[in-house]
Design a protein around this motif. Structure first.
Motif, PDB file in Angstrom:
ATOM      1  N   UNK A  30     -23.521  10.890  12.871  1.00 52.05           N
ATOM      2  CA  UNK A  30     -22.403  11.637  12.285  1.00 52.05           C
ATOM      3  C   UNK A  30     -21.109  10.849  12.441  1.00 52.05           C
ATOM      4  N   UNK A  31     -20.308  10.860  11.383  1.00 53.46           N
ATOM      5  CA  UNK A  31     -18.996  10.208  11.450  1.00 53.46           C
ATOM      6  C   UNK A  31     -17.995  11.057  12.209  1.00 53.46           C
ATOM      7  N   UNK A  32     -18.109  12.350  12.059  1.00 56.91           N
ATOM      8  CA  UNK A  32     -17.161  13.258  12.691  1.00 56.91           C
ATOM      9  C   UNK A  32     -17.770  14.624  12.889  1.00 56.91           C
ATOM     10  N   UNK A  33     -16.942  15.534  13.453  1.00 57.59           N
ATOM     11  CA  UNK A  33     -17.440  16.878  13.768  1.00 57.59           C
ATOM     12  C   UNK A  33     -16.280  17.865  13.782  1.00 57.59           C
ATOM     13  N   UNK A  34     -16.544  19.082  13.292  1.00 56.22           N
ATOM     14  CA  UNK A  34     -15.570  20.167  13.322  1.00 56.22           C
ATOM     15  C   UNK A  34     -15.769  20.995  14.584  1.00 56.22           C
ATOM     16  N   UNK A  35     -14.692  21.195  15.319  1.00 57.87           N
ATOM     17  CA  UNK A  35     -14.744  22.017  16.536  1.00 57.87           C
ATOM     18  C   UNK A  35     -13.808  23.201  16.334  1.00 57.87           C
ATOM     19  N   UNK A  36     -14.349  24.395  16.036  1.00 60.76           N
ATOM     20  CA  UNK A  36     -13.496  25.555  15.774  1.00 60.76           C
ATOM     21  C   UNK A  36     -13.158  26.330  17.033  1.00 60.76           C
ATOM     22  N   UNK A  37     -12.211  27.242  16.904  1.00 61.50           N
ATOM     23  CA  UNK A  37     -11.913  28.201  17.970  1.00 61.50           C
ATOM     24  C   UNK A  37     -12.589  29.515  17.555  1.00 61.50           C
ATOM     25  N   UNK A  38     -13.923  29.515  17.587  1.00 60.84           N
ATOM     26  CA  UNK A  38     -14.653  30.686  17.104  1.00 60.84           C
ATOM     27  C   UNK A  38     -16.039  30.716  17.721  1.00 60.84           C
ATOM     28  N   UNK A  39     -16.680  31.874  17.560  1.00 58.85           N
ATOM     29  CA  UNK A  39     -18.080  32.018  17.917  1.00 58.85           C
ATOM     30  C   UNK A  39     -18.819  32.556  16.695  1.00 58.85           C
ATOM     31  N   UNK A  40     -20.052  32.959  16.867  1.00 56.53           N
ATOM     32  CA  UNK A  40     -20.846  33.437  15.735  1.00 56.53           C
ATOM     33  C   UNK A  40     -20.354  34.761  15.185  1.00 56.53           C
ATOM     34  N   UNK A  41     -19.422  35.404  15.899  1.00 57.24           N
ATOM     35  CA  UNK A  41     -18.911  36.719  15.488  1.00 57.24           C
ATOM     36  C   UNK A  41     -17.475  36.648  14.985  1.00 57.24           C
ATOM     37  N   UNK A  42     -16.902  35.452  14.967  1.00 52.55           N
ATOM     38  CA  UNK A  42     -15.580  35.205  14.383  1.00 52.55           C
ATOM     39  C   UNK A  42     -14.479  36.083  14.984  1.00 52.55           C
ATOM     40  N   UNK A 121     -21.302  23.157  13.034  1.00 55.34           N
ATOM     41  CA  UNK A 121     -22.290  24.116  13.519  1.00 55.34           C
ATOM     42  C   UNK A 121     -22.325  25.290  12.543  1.00 55.34           C
ATOM     43  N   UNK A 122     -23.428  25.554  11.846  1.00 51.38           N
ATOM     44  CA  UNK A 122     -23.453  26.606  10.826  1.00 51.38           C
ATOM     45  C   UNK A 122     -23.340  28.020  11.379  1.00 51.38           C
ATOM     46  N   UNK A 123     -23.423  28.175  12.689  1.00 57.67           N
ATOM     47  CA  UNK A 123     -23.231  29.495  13.291  1.00 57.67           C
ATOM     48  C   UNK A 123     -21.767  29.759  13.654  1.00 57.67           C
ATOM     49  N   UNK A 124     -20.910  28.736  13.554  1.00 53.64           N
ATOM     50  CA  UNK A 124     -19.522  28.882  13.987  1.00 53.64           C
ATOM     51  C   UNK A 124     -18.518  28.837  12.838  1.00 53.64           C
ATOM     52  N   UNK A 125     -18.993  28.693  11.603  1.00 57.25           N
ATOM     53  CA  UNK A 125     -18.108  28.603  10.440  1.00 57.25           C
ATOM     54  C   UNK A 125     -18.590  29.559   9.361  1.00 57.25           C
ATOM     55  N   UNK A 126     -17.669  30.096   8.585  1.00 56.52           N
ATOM     56  CA  UNK A 126     -18.014  31.002   7.504  1.00 56.52           C
ATOM     57  C   UNK A 126     -18.210  30.232   6.201  1.00 56.52           C
ATOM     58  N   UNK A 127     -18.943  30.810   5.252  1.00 54.68           N
ATOM     59  CA  UNK A 127     -19.079  30.159   3.942  1.00 54.68           C
ATOM     60  C   UNK A 127     -17.742  29.905   3.257  1.00 54.68           C
ATOM     61  N   UNK A 128     -16.817  30.871   3.345  1.00 52.68           N
ATOM     62  CA  UNK A 128     -15.513  30.670   2.720  1.00 52.68           C
ATOM     63  C   UNK A 128     -14.799  29.462   3.306  1.00 52.68           C
ATOM     64  N   UNK A 129     -14.863  29.328   4.614  1.00 49.39           N
ATOM     65  CA  UNK A 129     -14.186  28.220   5.288  1.00 49.39           C
ATOM     66  C   UNK A 129     -14.760  26.877   4.850  1.00 49.39           C
ATOM     67  N   UNK A 150     -25.662  22.321  18.486  1.00 45.77           N
ATOM     68  CA  UNK A 150     -24.286  21.845  18.486  1.00 45.77           C
ATOM     69  C   UNK A 150     -24.142  20.610  19.385  1.00 45.77           C
ATOM     70  N   UNK A 151     -23.645  19.488  18.845  1.00 46.10           N
ATOM     71  CA  UNK A 151     -23.518  18.273  19.670  1.00 46.10           C
ATOM     72  C   UNK A 151     -22.516  18.408  20.802  1.00 46.10           C
ATOM     73  N   UNK A 278     -16.532  36.329   6.959  1.00 54.20           N
ATOM     74  CA  UNK A 278     -16.736  36.588   8.385  1.00 54.20           C
ATOM     75  C   UNK A 278     -18.121  36.221   8.895  1.00 54.20           C
ATOM     76  N   UNK A 279     -19.126  36.161   8.034  1.00 50.76           N
ATOM     77  CA  UNK A 279     -20.485  35.860   8.483  1.00 50.76           C
ATOM     78  C   UNK A 279     -20.664  34.350   8.649  1.00 50.76           C
ATOM     79  N   UNK A 280     -21.542  33.914   9.538  1.00 51.34           N
ATOM     80  CA  UNK A 280     -21.799  32.483   9.673  1.00 51.34           C
ATOM     81  C   UNK A 280     -22.480  31.902   8.433  1.00 51.34           C
ATOM     82  N   UNK A 281     -22.248  30.624   8.200  1.00 53.66           N
ATOM     83  CA  UNK A 281     -22.947  29.902   7.135  1.00 53.66           C
ATOM     84  C   UNK A 281     -24.455  30.060   7.294  1.00 53.66           C
ATOM     85  N   UNK A 282     -24.937  30.087   8.539  1.00 49.74           N
ATOM     86  CA  UNK A 282     -26.376  30.198   8.794  1.00 49.74           C
ATOM     87  C   UNK A 282     -26.951  31.485   8.226  1.00 49.74           C
TER      88      UNK A 282
END
Length: 595
Positions: A30-42, A121-129, A150-151, A278-282
């Motif tokens: 991986x070239x990079x990675x997104x690290x959000x301030x969220x969990x699977x429940x947003x 991580x598809x459990x930490x981001x929403x489809x809209x995001x 999650x790495x 609000x739902x995870x991408x997963x």
């Protein structure tokens, strides 16, 4: 004591942790990675297990994210955290990015090489995001790729275990409806929309729907789990059994372990609603026939019923009495060399003395001098400041009670305060009164009302970098969507919605001002041609400091509102406070004079 005054991560921790993550990304190609301030429940708050952004960078704000690339790591923060982020992160390895002025897609175009693969991580981001970022990357040759596990978790060697807080029942006399009644109402909505089921991932939605309250997340009595609501009102619930071991089983609700949730999603047939905001991408990826639509609990939860409103009023009367005890004590001791931490501790003691406090509703913002200019300041042992003569002291705080959630801000003088600060305080007060007095047609959104709060400041070339108001849950999350008072909000306000009303003004490096009450949208009384109108009921009961007011700047109508509000505060709470506080209250609520 609930309040903590230590920072979770030191800036010096950031560089080695960032290096370890980059090494792990390289191993995974991986070239990079997104690290959000969220969990699977947003949720706004996360458990220690999910504090990935704070662990990596040191930044503890309630909103933001980091994009890690081989040569640069951007920490994206909005205007509330411009000052805070620079105090918390190692600026030699992390670069603060003004967001949303700079969008992640544009930033990646500038800093990532062509052909870069950015993991998430598809459990930490929403489809809209993810869709917004991918739209910004269109044609760039840069792609986003879901990655599990999650790495970052692989290099966080002492990561805490997932939350396992116990669940308690929320009484029917406070909830107003049984869980079965709520499920039946929402099931009818699903039928009308042609959806066979809906996926529920928000922790506060689950708590509201089940009439449960939890302890997974500090400050918010929510329940972490997942659910699938079917159009016949059946509910499949996915939750750690240890959390609900003392909660009786309920007809129509089938409990499953959380590990069964992904397979349950894959096995659903027919149209299934998921919330892309609000739902995870997963979740979206697992559904055979996913249909985008709002979480069905959102609007029902936002429109509080009579039982929920009465519980909130009771909580605010109790909390108002605690605030009055604190303010009376403050006036007696503000010049005694006390600190921000001393103030936060004392206010919590006053709330705890009610015998009903379960937790704070958020970390108390106890701030004076230049710290008050940091909108979401969080005092630590390292930043703790003494109150000094001439300063403004801003305290934004709230409590979680069995019957309601409170959120209140008051700005107070420490001795005599210079005229410029009193002028700004009065403009903030004028904006707050304008929203409190607003009367508006049905169909008006919070975005239409936001300018009322800002107009007095705009006349002086001033403004503030946060929304005027957020939704508030009933014995739930202090920040609750989807209703708010903000220039970007298009959702019409409806009776029963509870909002904050909190304009402010901040002078970076100098001082800050905010005044906040909670208000309830209600049907307005008849007037004029009797067009259907709405207005607000103020449920926060606590004096607004008059010593900072330049009375000549207020209109007769504004003074009348303030005097009436103070008369109501004294009438409702004078019998609920100590004799010493009662004497203080009489002076604090006396009519304002123009002299």
């Amino acid at each position: 004591m609930f309040q903590s005054f230590t920072a979770s991560t030191r800036p010096s921790d950031g560089p080695p942790r960032l290096a370890a993550l980059r090494a792990e990304l390289a191993v995974r190609g991986l070239t990079g990675f997104l690290v959000p301030r969220s969990d699977a429940h947003q949720g706004e708050y996360v458990s220690p297990h999910d504090e990935r952004l704070s662990w990596l960078t040191g930044f503890t704000g309630s909103a933001g994210f980091c994009i890690v690339l081989p040569q640069i790591a951007g920490v994206f923060i909005d205007g509330r955290y411009t000052l805070q982020v620079r105090d918390q992160v190692a600026l030699d390895v992390f670069t603060p990015v003004d967001w949303p002025a700079t969008l992640p897609g544009d930033w990646l175009r500038t800093h990532a090489p062509t052909g870069a693969v950015i993991g998430f991580d598809p459990w930490l981001h929403t489809p809209d995001e993810i869709t917004r970022i991918e739209t910004g990357l269109s044609g760039s040759g840069i792609t986003l790729s879901p990655v599990t596990p999650n790495p970052l978790d692989a290099v966080w060697t002492d990561q805490p275990a997932p939350a396992q807080g116990k669940v308690r029942l929320h009484p029917l006399d406070l909830a107003g409806k049984t869980g079965a009644e709520k499920r039946a109402d929402l099931a009818e909505e699903l039928k009308r929309a042609g959806s066979g089921a809906a996926v529920i991932t928000l922790a506060d939605s689950l708590a509201w729907l089940m009439n449960w309250r939890g302890s997974d997340i500090i400050r918010n009595p929510v329940v972490q789990g997942f659910a699938i609501l079917h159009d016949d009102a059946r509910l499949d619930l996915f939750i750690d059994p240890a959390k609900v071991s003392q909660i009786p089983e309920e007809a129509g609700v089938t409990r499953h372990p959380v590990s069964a949730f992904p397979e349950a999603l894959r096995s659903l047939n027919g149209a299934t609603r998921f919330d892309p905001a609000t739902a995870p991408v997963a979740v979206k990826a697992a559904l055979a026939e996913g249909v985008a639509g709002a979480d069905p609990c959102l609007m029902a939860k936002a429109r509080k019923n009579p039982a929920e409103l009465e519980g909130m009023r009771a909580a605010h009367r109790r909390d108002g009495a605690a605030m009055i005890e604190f303010l009376a004590w403050f006036d007696a001791h503000a010049l005694d060399g006390l600190t921000e931490i001393d103030m936060a501790v004392k206010l919590e003691e006053c709330r705890a003395a009610t015998g009903a406090l379960r937790d704070l509703s958020f970390d108390t913002i106890s701030s004076t001098g230049p710290n008050a200019a940091v909108i979401h300041y969080r005092v630590t042992e390292g930043t703790n400041r003494k109150l000094a003569p001439g300063d403004l002291f801003l305290i934004d705080s709230g409590g979680q009670y069995p019957d309601g959630t409170t959120d209140i801000t008051r700005t107070l003088p420490v001795g005599a305060v210079e005229a410029e600060r009193r002028d700004a305080y009065t403009r903030v007060l004028k904006g707050m009164i304008a929203v409190s007095r607003a009367r508006f047609p049905k169909g008006v959104a919070g975005g239409h009302l936001d300018a009322l709060a800002r107009y007095p400041l705009w006349l002086a070339g001033q403004d503030y970098d946060h929304g005027t108001g957020h939704g508030v849950g009933a014995a739930l999350s202090v920040h609750e969507g989807p209703a708010r008072i903000s220039r970007i909000s298009t959702l019409p306000l409806e009776p029963g919605m509870i909002l904050s009303n909190e304009p402010g003004y901040y002078r970076p490096g100098g001082w800050g001002i905010r005044i906040e009450n909670l208000i309830v949208v209600q049907e307005a009384g008849a007037l004029g041609d009797n067009r259907a109108m709405l207005d607000f009921e103020t449920i926060t009961l606590c004096p607004i400091d008059k010593r900072l007011i330049v009375a000549a700047m207020l209109s007769d109508e504004e003074i009348a509102w303030l005097d009436a509000y103070h008369a109501r505060v004294e009438a409702e709470l004078s019998g609920a406070v100590s004799a010493e506080a009662r004497r203080w209250l009489a002076g604090a609520c006396a009519p304002l004079t123009r002299s």
